[in-house]
Design a protein around this motif. Sequence first.
Motif, PDB file in Angstrom:
ATOM      1  N   ASP A  22       0.846  -1.199  -0.178  1.00 33.96           N
ATOM      2  CA  ASP A  22      -0.143  -0.168   0.109  1.00 33.96           C
ATOM      3  C   ASP A  22       0.858   1.206  -0.019  1.00 33.96           C
ATOM      4  OD1 ASP A  22      -1.915   2.155   0.136  1.00 33.96           O
ATOM      5  OD2 ASP A  22      -2.672   1.076   2.251  1.00 33.96           O
ATOM      6  N   GLU A  23       0.938   1.997  -1.274  1.00 32.56           N
ATOM      7  CA  GLU A  23       1.894   3.017  -1.308  1.00 32.56           C
ATOM      8  C   GLU A  23       1.128   4.397  -1.448  1.00 32.56           C
ATOM      9  OE1 GLU A  23       5.167   4.804  -4.217  1.00 32.56           O
ATOM     10  OE2 GLU A  23       4.178   2.920  -4.693  1.00 32.56           O
ATOM     11  N   THR A  24       1.751   5.374  -0.629  1.00 29.07           N
ATOM     12  CA  THR A  24       1.384   6.825  -0.775  1.00 29.07           C
ATOM     13  C   THR A  24       2.522   7.628  -1.048  1.00 29.07           C
ATOM     14  OG1 THR A  24       1.552   7.238   1.482  1.00 29.07           O
ATOM     15  CG2 THR A  24      -0.567   6.672   1.050  1.00 29.07           C
ATOM     16  N   ASN A  25       2.158   8.677  -1.794  1.00 30.93           N
ATOM     17  CA  ASN A  25       3.060   9.650  -2.201  1.00 30.93           C
ATOM     18  C   ASN A  25       2.872  11.038  -2.014  1.00 30.93           C
ATOM     19  OD1 ASN A  25       5.063  11.413  -3.257  1.00 30.93           O
ATOM     20  ND2 ASN A  25       4.872  10.545  -5.456  1.00 30.93           N
ATOM     21  N   GLU A  26       3.470  11.557  -0.818  1.00 26.06           N
ATOM     22  CA  GLU A  26       2.962  12.900  -0.453  1.00 26.06           C
ATOM     23  C   GLU A  26       4.113  14.047  -0.603  1.00 26.06           C
ATOM     24  OE1 GLU A  26       1.040  15.384   3.439  1.00 26.06           O
ATOM     25  OE2 GLU A  26       0.840  13.100   3.151  1.00 26.06           O
ATOM     26  N   ASN A  27       4.193  14.913  -1.559  1.00 22.07           N
ATOM     27  CA  ASN A  27       5.012  15.961  -1.903  1.00 22.07           C
ATOM     28  C   ASN A  27       6.841  15.376  -1.930  1.00 22.07           C
ATOM     29  OD1 ASN A  27       3.104  18.059  -1.587  1.00 22.07           O
ATOM     30  ND2 ASN A  27       3.241  18.034   0.675  1.00 22.07           N
ATOM     31  N   ARG A  89      24.984  20.357  -5.530  1.00 18.80           N
ATOM     32  CA  ARG A  89      24.611  21.606  -4.708  1.00 18.80           C
ATOM     33  C   ARG A  89      23.948  21.156  -3.358  1.00 18.80           C
ATOM     34  NH1 ARG A  89      22.783  21.438  -9.640  1.00 18.80           N
ATOM     35  NH2 ARG A  89      20.641  20.862  -9.141  1.00 18.80           N
ATOM     36  N   GLY A  90      24.086  19.963  -3.082  1.00 24.46           N
ATOM     37  CA  GLY A  90      23.882  19.453  -1.690  1.00 24.46           C
ATOM     38  C   GLY A  90      22.134  19.044  -1.633  1.00 24.46           C
ATOM     39  N   GLU A  91      21.636  19.124  -2.576  1.00 29.47           N
ATOM     40  CA  GLU A  91      20.217  18.947  -2.534  1.00 29.47           C
ATOM     41  C   GLU A  91      19.849  17.374  -2.564  1.00 29.47           C
ATOM     42  OE1 GLU A  91      18.836  22.792  -5.155  1.00 29.47           O
ATOM     43  OE2 GLU A  91      19.054  21.089  -6.335  1.00 29.47           O
ATOM     44  N   ASN A  92      18.993  16.784  -1.718  1.00 26.21           N
ATOM     45  CA  ASN A  92      18.760  15.450  -1.700  1.00 26.21           C
ATOM     46  C   ASN A  92      18.027  14.974  -2.873  1.00 26.21           C
ATOM     47  OD1 ASN A  92      17.629  12.795  -0.212  1.00 26.21           O
ATOM     48  ND2 ASN A  92      15.788  13.495  -0.639  1.00 26.21           N
ATOM     49  N   ARG A  93      18.370  13.817  -3.278  1.00 28.72           N
ATOM     50  CA  ARG A  93      17.805  13.252  -4.384  1.00 28.72           C
ATOM     51  C   ARG A  93      17.318  11.927  -4.270  1.00 28.72           C
ATOM     52  NH1 ARG A  93      17.028  17.194  -5.906  1.00 28.72           N
ATOM     53  NH2 ARG A  93      17.852  18.424  -7.619  1.00 28.72           N
ATOM     54  N   TYR A  94      17.889  11.278  -3.383  1.00 30.84           N
ATOM     55  CA  TYR A  94      17.010  10.083  -2.905  1.00 30.84           C
ATOM     56  C   TYR A  94      17.446   9.421  -1.611  1.00 30.84           C
ATOM     57  CZ  TYR A  94      14.736   5.496  -4.709  1.00 30.84           C
ATOM     58  OH  TYR A  94      13.813   4.686  -4.777  1.00 30.84           O
ATOM     59  N   SER A  95      16.775   8.873  -0.619  1.00 28.61           N
ATOM     60  CA  SER A  95      17.120   8.505   0.609  1.00 28.61           C
ATOM     61  C   SER A  95      15.857   7.271   0.594  1.00 28.61           C
ATOM     62  CB  SER A  95      17.305   9.458   1.738  1.00 28.61           C
ATOM     63  OG  SER A  95      15.877   9.829   1.972  1.00 28.61           O
ATOM     64  N   VAL A  96      16.546   5.941   1.169  1.00 23.98           N
ATOM     65  CA  VAL A  96      15.334   5.023   1.404  1.00 23.98           C
ATOM     66  C   VAL A  96      15.649   4.367   2.729  1.00 23.98           C
ATOM     67  CG1 VAL A  96      16.996   3.473   0.112  1.00 23.98           C
ATOM     68  CG2 VAL A  96      14.567   2.794   0.316  1.00 23.98           C
ATOM     69  N   THR A  97      14.846   3.962   3.237  1.00 19.95           N
ATOM     70  CA  THR A  97      15.059   3.327   4.554  1.00 19.95           C
ATOM     71  C   THR A  97      13.479   2.268   4.948  1.00 19.95           C
ATOM     72  OG1 THR A  97      15.721   3.514   6.942  1.00 19.95           O
ATOM     73  CG2 THR A  97      13.978   4.819   6.122  1.00 19.95           C
ATOM     74  N   CYS A  98      13.758   1.569   6.142  1.00 19.60           N
ATOM     75  CA  CYS A  98      12.835   0.513   6.338  1.00 19.60           C
ATOM     76  C   CYS A  98      12.517   0.785   7.747  1.00 19.60           C
ATOM     77  CB  CYS A  98      13.044  -0.848   6.130  1.00 19.60           C
ATOM     78  SG  CYS A  98      11.630  -2.043   6.673  1.00 19.60           S
ATOM     79  N   ARG A 138      10.311   3.833   3.432  1.00 19.38           N
ATOM     80  CA  ARG A 138      10.213   5.508   3.329  1.00 19.38           C
ATOM     81  C   ARG A 138      11.075   5.883   2.251  1.00 19.38           C
ATOM     82  NH1 ARG A 138      12.497  10.354   5.003  1.00 19.38           N
ATOM     83  NH2 ARG A 138      10.902  11.832   5.698  1.00 19.38           N
ATOM     84  N   ILE A 139      10.828   6.433   1.324  1.00 24.14           N
ATOM     85  CA  ILE A 139      11.659   6.828   0.170  1.00 24.14           C
ATOM     86  C   ILE A 139      11.425   8.292  -0.026  1.00 24.14           C
ATOM     87  CG2 ILE A 139      12.380   6.702  -2.452  1.00 24.14           C
ATOM     88  CD1 ILE A 139      11.266   4.010  -2.522  1.00 24.14           C
ATOM     89  N   ASP A 140      12.468   9.320   0.253  1.00 22.27           N
ATOM     90  CA  ASP A 140      12.508  10.650  -0.022  1.00 22.27           C
ATOM     91  C   ASP A 140      13.025  11.224  -1.136  1.00 22.27           C
ATOM     92  OD1 ASP A 140      12.363  13.424   0.503  1.00 22.27           O
ATOM     93  OD2 ASP A 140      13.359  13.314   2.660  1.00 22.27           O
ATOM     94  N   THR A 141      12.358  11.826  -2.046  1.00 19.03           N
ATOM     95  CA  THR A 141      12.893  12.418  -3.109  1.00 19.03           C
ATOM     96  C   THR A 141      12.848  13.980  -3.235  1.00 19.03           C
ATOM     97  OG1 THR A 141      10.711  12.100  -4.500  1.00 19.03           O
ATOM     98  CG2 THR A 141      12.549  10.287  -4.597  1.00 19.03           C
ATOM     99  N   ARG A 142      12.373  14.520  -2.230  1.00 16.53           N
ATOM    100  CA  ARG A 142      12.331  16.070  -2.304  1.00 16.53           C
ATOM    101  C   ARG A 142      13.438  16.856  -2.611  1.00 16.53           C
ATOM    102  NH1 ARG A 142      10.224  16.742   3.501  1.00 16.53           N
ATOM    103  NH2 ARG A 142      11.742  15.387   3.903  1.00 16.53           N
ATOM    104  N   ASP A 143      13.431  17.865  -3.107  1.00 16.43           N
ATOM    105  CA  ASP A 143      14.404  18.745  -3.466  1.00 16.43           C
ATOM    106  C   ASP A 143      14.896  19.620  -2.197  1.00 16.43           C
ATOM    107  OD1 ASP A 143      14.907  18.045  -5.759  1.00 16.43           O
ATOM    108  OD2 ASP A 143      13.382  19.408  -6.898  1.00 16.43           O
ATOM    109  N   ILE A 144      15.531  19.087  -1.193  1.00 19.16           N
ATOM    110  CA  ILE A 144      15.503  19.950   0.058  1.00 19.16           C
ATOM    111  C   ILE A 144      17.143  19.614   0.500  1.00 19.16           C
ATOM    112  CG2 ILE A 144      13.321  19.742   0.959  1.00 19.16           C
ATOM    113  CD1 ILE A 144      14.317  17.164   2.722  1.00 19.16           C
ATOM    114  N   PRO A 145      17.981  20.507   1.261  1.00 22.82           N
ATOM    115  CA  PRO A 145      19.134  20.183   1.639  1.00 22.82           C
ATOM    116  C   PRO A 145      19.421  18.593   2.130  1.00 22.82           C
ATOM    117  CG  PRO A 145      18.471  22.174   2.390  1.00 22.82           C
ATOM    118  CD  PRO A 145      17.312  21.484   1.827  1.00 22.82           C
ATOM    119  N   TYR A 146      20.346  17.884   1.856  1.00 24.82           N
ATOM    120  CA  TYR A 146      20.455  16.581   2.168  1.00 24.82           C
ATOM    121  C   TYR A 146      20.546  16.470   3.656  1.00 24.82           C
ATOM    122  CZ  TYR A 146      25.338  16.223   3.061  1.00 24.82           C
ATOM    123  OH  TYR A 146      26.657  16.451   3.572  1.00 24.82           O
TER     124      TYR A 146
END
Length: 516
Positions: A22-27, A89-98, A138-146
């Motif tokens: 069951d997957e959701t994607n929010e921002n 530029r130090g922007e997060n591109r991908y992080s993944v965890t469980c 949890r997978i984070d692909t937001r354009d925020i500082p890593y």
Amino acid sequence: MAVKQYLDFQVIKSPTMHVLLDETNENGIHLVKVKVKNNHAATGAKLSLEWTNPCTDIHGCWLFNQSRIRFDDQSMRKLPHLNSFYNDRGENRYSVTCSDTSRHVALFMTFNQEKMEMNFSFQVEIPFNNEEYECEIRIDTRDIPYEQSLVELKEWHETKGNVFAHFLKKHVSSPTYVCTDSFPSEIQEIEENVYIARQLGFERIVAEVSYELVEGLLEDREQDTAIQKHIAYIHQMELDYTLSVYLTNEQFSTRRRHILTHMQQLLDKWKFNRIEIRVQASSDCDDTEHMVYRLLQHITSLQKGRQVLEVGCFVVNNQSPHYSFPSSFMMSDRATERLHIKNLRHLYPNQSIQSPIIQWHENESVENASLYFINTLFAVPHVSISLKHLSYEHSQLLSYWITFWKDHCNLLNVKKIRATSAQMNAAMSVEHENESLVVRYDSTAIQLKKDNRLCTIVNGSEEETIIVKLTAGTWQVRIVNCLGKVVHNENQALSSGFHTFRCPKSGVIQLVRRDL
């Protein structure tokens, strides 16, 4: 009810398992709830979820407790629970965890160089007699500082009840001397070095001992008087004294039921301020850290006044040794050292971060030896070198940098670090009110804020000139070399703009606004 899929998972499972995703994607944050029903729980089951992600705009990564991934390595790498892949530029591109951090779960990644893709594999071995299993990816692909993504990732784990093996080390907020001599067979040598360490400005002493020796000492009454006299001598110098007990993973696995008892006996028998346990494990051992986590849960029962028992764990890897706890790590390349320190300061803002063990060869130049301090200046200095055999110049540089760190510890050890680039951290700075401290590691020009009245610039580069942008006014320019000797000191009326100052390698410039 149909479940909408955002990621293309390939599910590899045992025939007896029923899997629901069951997957959701929010921002930009993907949350994947994994629910498993195992119809034959008595035999256990295995599940693997596999997916890919294009390697676009990714130039580096930071993996908590691991060295950075080499993208030309085709072998599978086990990812830690805190990780971030980012751009230049130090922007997060991908992080993944469980959410499940037990030893039954692992997240792997390999890099497909031909397709320029990262291939991920989430693998879980469901224990025997478990009919149902749940976890969340949890997978984070937001354009925020890593650094922000790492902090939020840690906070997310904490909401799931996952507290990593870290602890507040407020007592490690002062420069530490790690004895090079053996305890307790070389007590006289330890005391000679500790006496010098006190004169140089160290405030905390660590003696190391193996667990085998501890077991013998607990039974040896002849050593008691000498050891207690020795500890009293160290305390007379008003120094914090820690005994660091190290043992192998095999010892920890077979003797862990007796460890707490032995450590309790040590606290009762001797008057060390604290005792640390360090578990040495091979890099392919998954159980060690989990055993340490369980041991941590029982530590509070061993607090005795000012005496404290703490637990640490360090992993030995043939290619890149490092500590697995954020309290310390082994010396690596300079850019990686700065990267680790900066990220750990973001992850643990209320915790002092120990530097790698600082050592240098007796024939090293004072400028190069000073770089060991400069590259780890934003962590608490930990030095392990025979002090009684130091040359006069090396003693001078050690005294200067320990004093420098203590004089600026309100900035170096507390404030959040700013960096000019994500990977190399060419210039790192901290600010408080109208005061700033900058450490420059290449030819980057330094720009001060308009209201900055006091700035200290450390030259950690090979260059002997530093370019600084100043506001117009009268500035006191004071320059010292790596031994603390003043080579230039005068008041100058400077115009608004960039100014070039000559500063020796590993030297320091202090700029003070005098007309305000």
